[in-house]
Write an enzyme that holds these catalytic residues in place. Structure first.
Site, mmCIF file in Angstrom:
data_model
loop_
_atom_site.group_PDB
_atom_site.id
_atom_site.type_symbol
_atom_site.label_atom_id
_atom_site.label_comp_id
_atom_site.label_asym_id
_atom_site.label_seq_id
_atom_site.Cartn_x
_atom_site.Cartn_y
_atom_site.Cartn_z
ATOM 1 N N ASN A 158 0.815 -1.215 0.000
ATOM 2 C CA ASN A 158 0.000 0.000 0.000
ATOM 3 C C ASN A 158 0.847 1.262 0.000
ATOM 4 O O ASN A 158 0.518 2.235 -0.667
ATOM 5 C CB ASN A 158 -0.926 0.010 1.216
ATOM 6 C CG ASN A 158 -1.769 1.258 1.285
ATOM 7 O OD1 ASN A 158 -2.718 1.419 0.528
ATOM 8 N ND2 ASN A 158 -1.420 2.169 2.191
ATOM 9 N N ASP A 246 -0.606 -7.055 3.527
ATOM 10 C CA ASP A 246 -0.920 -6.096 4.567
ATOM 11 C C ASP A 246 -1.913 -5.047 4.065
ATOM 12 O O ASP A 246 -1.851 -4.613 2.906
ATOM 13 C CB ASP A 246 0.376 -5.407 5.007
ATOM 14 C CG ASP A 246 0.159 -4.391 6.109
ATOM 15 O OD1 ASP A 246 -0.255 -4.799 7.209
ATOM 16 O OD2 ASP A 246 0.390 -3.191 5.854
ATOM 17 N N GLU A 270 -5.164 -9.154 4.669
ATOM 18 C CA GLU A 270 -5.621 -8.559 5.926
ATOM 19 C C GLU A 270 -6.674 -7.496 5.603
ATOM 20 O O GLU A 270 -6.367 -6.313 5.481
ATOM 21 C CB GLU A 270 -4.448 -7.925 6.681
ATOM 22 C CG GLU A 270 -4.863 -7.326 8.022
ATOM 23 C CD GLU A 270 -4.051 -6.096 8.408
ATOM 24 O OE1 GLU A 270 -3.968 -5.821 9.611
ATOM 25 O OE2 GLU A 270 -3.528 -5.399 7.516
#
Length: 464
Positions: A158, A246, A270
């Protein structure tokens, strides 16, 4: 296994059984899967990592916790435990982010700077990462593979951190988006982050860090297309078998889809949300190339076991909707809210989904022998679809319908409990595989049997 009995006798038996309970027995089917292996392959992803020996499938170990000891020794600590974990039945380990991050020797890795510095370049204040050197990491992966244990990398896509200031033509300001990695791979500038010429923003930003733009072809090439890019280097050179992605709320599910389709390997995201529908929607957005952590199950377990209301286990969870894509857990490095943990582990290790053991629970806080027993039960006995047989405030009974199958009885009250339940076994001796009860009852020809559970404990029954 099926045996007919006279209708009149059956009515009498049912009346007797109902008289033995305070509440009406429930038999709620929560999954239609009947295969003995709850994890089936699909055309878009590699689920072979979940097909460990035994009908119940594999068990993952989260091999770290937040703020593990600094100093570059963590990989060595983990390598020393591989043999014992293998003997216990662990089939995969999930490592923290392995590349150099902004805080160098102090970072847990979630602020990535150089995806190709595994602890062998002098940048961000150290050569090694918090966890060790590249040599030590490769040794850990090799040792795990020697024991047929797979290794999953924690992938942070990200955002990035640790770049230098530059003039950003898209914002008209100075931004920390000039990345000149010591590895000499995957240089980045303002055009590789949001906003840029391709798109202004994506699904989310995190912590004010520069938000990596996966819509940029150059970024796609370095992440999953190039043979020497991040994904393929991690898989083909470093030896990783799968990925934990993540903060997947920060970018589209198509990013994970493209990674898995181009790189391969097991994948779990996640997506931190207690809504089972949203979890399933995210799995579908990846074209079912990825599993997701079952946060819906996590929060229902917290309500049930810490709130003394086991009827909460009747609630919606990802494993009930999509068991082959649900990764269940009791705690992790970010959230550790369940107090009544042994009941929670007894739940996830007897129900559908791919269960995860948290390092601190296994190595420090809980009874390792009891966890090992539950891991063995999961791998060897827990298979097939699930029926919830009974639930009230302090009792919960469920049945797995595969071979050999189990009946699990959770009891959070302060006294012994007994209950008549319907099994899949006719006229067979059963026993409690946890050792918490020494009963060895014989199921009736109609498959009913009385089982028991000690105070604040659990029992798990199967054929002898």
């Amino acid at each position: 296994m099926k045996k007919l009995i006279m209708q009149g006798s059956k009515i009498l038996i049912l009346l007797f059984l109902l008289g033995c309970t305070d509440n009406e027995n429930l038999e709620v089917p929560v999954s239609d899967k009947t295969a003995t292996d709850p994890f089936e392959a699909n055309s878009n992803s590699d689920n072979s990592s979940q097909r460990a020996a035994g009908p119940g499938g594999g068990v993952m170990m989260q091999a770290f916790y937040w703020d593990v000891p600094a100093g570059g020794t963590w990989y060595d600590v983990l390598e020393s435990k591989i043999a014992d974990w293998d003997a216990a039945g662990i089939s995969a380990i999930w490592l923290p982010p392995v590349s150099k991050a902004m805080n160098g020797p102090y970072s847990m890795g979630y602020d990535p700077t150089d995806y190709f510095d595994f602890g062998d370049f002098n940048q961000n204040g150290s050569i090694e990462t918090r966890f060790g050197s590249k040599t030590e990491l490769l040794s850990l992966i090799n040792t795990a593979h020697n024991y047929d244990i797979e290794v999953y990398a924690d992938i942070v896509l990200n955002h990035n951190s640790g770049g230098d200031l530059e003039s950003n033509p898209f914002t008209g300001t100075q931004t920390y988006t000039d990345f000149n990695p010591a590895s000499g791979k995957f240089y980045r500038s303002a055009s590789d982050f949001h906003p840029n010429n391709y798109v202004y923003n994506d699904e989310g930003i995190f912590g004010g860090f520069p938000d990596l733009s996966h819509s940029v072809p150059y970024v796609q090439d370095w992440l999953w297309n190039r043979s020497d890019g991040v994904g393929k280097y991690y898989k083909n050179v470093m030896g990783f078998d799968g990925w934990r992605f993540d903060y997947v709320k920060g970018f589209g599910g198509w990013v994970v889809r493209e990674w898995v389709n181009n790189v391969g390997g097991f994948s779990v995201g996640e997506y931190w949300d207690g809504n089972a529908q949203k979890l399933q929607d995210w799995v579908n957005s990846t074209n079912r190339t990825s599993s997701a952590f079952d946060f819906a199950c996590y929060y229902k377990m917290e309500e049930a076991f810490d709130g003394n209301d086991l009827t909460k286990l009747n609630g919606d969870m990802l494993w009930k909707r999509d068991p082959e894509k649900a990764v269940t857990f009791v705690a992790n490095h970010d959230t550790d809210e369940i107090y009544n943990k042994l009941h929670a582990y007894a739940y996830i290790l007897t129900h559908e989904g791919y269960p995860t053991i948290f390092y601190s629970d296994y190595e420090e806080w809980l009874d390792k022998n009891k966890l090992n027993n539950l891991i063995w039960i999961h791998r060897n006995l827990s298979a097939g679809s699930t029926n919830i047989l009974y639930a009230d405030n302090d009792e919960y009974v469920a049945r797995r319908n595969g071979g050999p199958g189990i009946v699990v009885y959770l009891n959070t009250s302060n006294q012994w409990q007994e209950r008549w339940v319907e099994t899949n076994w006719s006229s067979q001796v059963i026993k409690d595989y946890t050792g918490n009860s020494n009963w060895e009852p014989t199921t009736q020809s109609g498959k009913w049997v009385k089982i028991q559970s000690p105070p604040n404990s659990y029992t798990i029954w199967s054929t002898k």
